[in-house]
Scaffold this motif. Sequence first.
Motif, short mmCIF file in Angstrom:
data_model
loop_
_atom_site.label_atom_id
_atom_site.label_comp_id
_atom_site.label_asym_id
_atom_site.label_seq_id
_atom_site.Cartn_x
_atom_site.Cartn_y
_atom_site.Cartn_z
N TRP A 147 -14.02 14.47 -3.55
CA TRP A 147 -13.36 14.60 -2.25
C TRP A 147 -13.11 13.23 -1.63
O TRP A 147 -12.03 12.97 -1.08
N GLY A 148 -14.09 12.33 -1.73
CA GLY A 148 -13.92 10.98 -1.20
C GLY A 148 -12.80 10.23 -1.93
O GLY A 148 -11.99 9.53 -1.30
N TRP A 149 -12.75 10.36 -3.24
CA TRP A 149 -11.70 9.70 -4.03
C TRP A 149 -10.32 10.23 -3.65
O TRP A 149 -9.38 9.45 -3.45
N VAL A 150 -10.18 11.54 -3.52
CA VAL A 150 -8.89 12.13 -3.16
C VAL A 150 -8.48 11.68 -1.76
O VAL A 150 -7.30 11.37 -1.51
N LYS A 151 -9.44 11.63 -0.85
CA LYS A 151 -9.14 11.19 0.52
C LYS A 151 -8.63 9.75 0.52
O LYS A 151 -7.64 9.42 1.20
N LEU A 152 -9.28 8.86 -0.25
CA LEU A 152 -8.82 7.47 -0.33
C LEU A 152 -7.43 7.38 -0.96
O LEU A 152 -6.59 6.57 -0.52
N GLU A 153 -7.16 8.18 -1.99
CA GLU A 153 -5.84 8.19 -2.62
C GLU A 153 -4.76 8.64 -1.62
O GLU A 153 -3.68 8.05 -1.56
N GLN A 154 -5.06 9.68 -0.84
CA GLN A 154 -4.09 10.17 0.14
C GLN A 154 -3.82 9.13 1.22
O GLN A 154 -2.68 8.93 1.64
N ASP A 155 -4.89 8.44 1.65
CA ASP A 155 -4.71 7.38 2.65
C ASP A 155 -3.85 6.25 2.08
O ASP A 155 -2.99 5.70 2.77
N GLU A 156 -4.07 5.90 0.82
CA GLU A 156 -3.28 4.85 0.19
C GLU A 156 -1.81 5.26 0.08
O GLU A 156 -0.91 4.44 0.33
N ILE A 157 -1.56 6.51 -0.28
CA ILE A 157 -0.18 7.00 -0.40
C ILE A 157 0.50 6.97 0.97
O ILE A 157 1.67 6.58 1.10
N LYS A 158 -0.22 7.36 2.03
CA LYS A 158 0.35 7.34 3.37
C LYS A 158 0.70 5.92 3.80
O LYS A 158 1.75 5.68 4.39
N VAL A 159 -0.19 4.97 3.49
CA VAL A 159 0.08 3.57 3.85
C VAL A 159 1.31 3.07 3.10
O VAL A 159 2.17 2.37 3.68
N GLU A 160 1.44 3.40 1.82
CA GLU A 160 2.60 2.97 1.04
C GLU A 160 3.89 3.58 1.58
O GLU A 160 4.93 2.91 1.65
N ARG A 161 3.86 4.84 1.98
CA ARG A 161 5.06 5.48 2.54
C ARG A 161 5.45 4.82 3.86
O ARG A 161 6.64 4.58 4.11
N LEU A 162 4.45 4.59 4.72
CA LEU A 162 4.76 3.95 6.00
C LEU A 162 5.34 2.54 5.78
O LEU A 162 6.25 2.11 6.50
N ALA A 163 4.80 1.82 4.81
CA ALA A 163 5.33 0.48 4.52
C ALA A 163 6.76 0.59 4.01
O ALA A 163 7.62 -0.23 4.37
N GLY A 164 7.03 1.60 3.19
CA GLY A 164 8.40 1.79 2.69
C GLY A 164 9.36 2.14 3.82
O GLY A 164 10.50 1.66 3.85
N PHE A 165 8.94 2.98 4.76
CA PHE A 165 9.81 3.33 5.88
C PHE A 165 10.08 2.14 6.79
O PHE A 165 11.19 1.96 7.28
N THR A 166 9.05 1.33 7.01
CA THR A 166 9.28 0.16 7.85
C THR A 166 10.22 -0.83 7.17
O THR A 166 11.03 -1.48 7.83
N LEU A 167 10.16 -0.96 5.85
CA LEU A 167 11.10 -1.82 5.13
C LEU A 167 12.52 -1.29 5.26
O LEU A 167 13.48 -2.06 5.46
N LEU A 168 12.69 0.03 5.14
CA LEU A 168 14.01 0.62 5.28
C LEU A 168 14.55 0.44 6.70
O LEU A 168 15.75 0.19 6.90
N LYS A 169 13.69 0.55 7.69
CA LYS A 169 14.12 0.36 9.08
C LYS A 169 14.59 -1.09 9.28
O LYS A 169 15.60 -1.34 9.95
N LEU A 170 13.83 -2.02 8.73
CA LEU A 170 14.22 -3.42 8.87
C LEU A 170 15.51 -3.71 8.09
O LEU A 170 16.33 -4.54 8.47
N TRP A 171 15.73 -3.08 6.98
CA TRP A 171 16.91 -3.28 6.15
C TRP A 171 18.16 -2.83 6.85
O TRP A 171 19.19 -3.48 6.78
N PHE A 172 18.08 -1.64 7.51
CA PHE A 172 19.26 -1.10 8.15
C PHE A 172 19.47 -1.61 9.57
O PHE A 172 20.43 -1.24 10.20
N ARG A 173 18.74 -2.46 10.12
CA ARG A 173 18.94 -3.01 11.45
C ARG A 173 19.90 -4.11 11.43
O ARG A 173 20.54 -4.74 10.91
#
Length: 106
Positions: A80-106
Amino acid sequence: MSISRTASSLRPLGQRTLMGTNALRNNLQLSAPSRFQMMQYSTQPAPSSKSATGNFYKTFTRPVAKCLLLAMLVYQIAYWGWVKLEQDEIKVERLAGFTLLKLWFR
């Protein structure tokens, strides 16, 4: 011993009195096991069931089951701890990808 009992025991078998046979019956009833004693003995396991394998399982079943259940619990918590850490890592990567896209299209 009383005199009457001694005298009745000296008589031949055919000449015993009614009193002597009643005393004999009473002695037999006292030596017979009572109902409670018979019930107590009937609940004990048969001596043939005491094998080495049976004793082993009787002795070690609870500790082995306890260790297995504890190991499964620890594994589930670690998983459960491992899955939780993986999900947190995936969320951080998605948020970083969205912020890059926002900066790209500005």
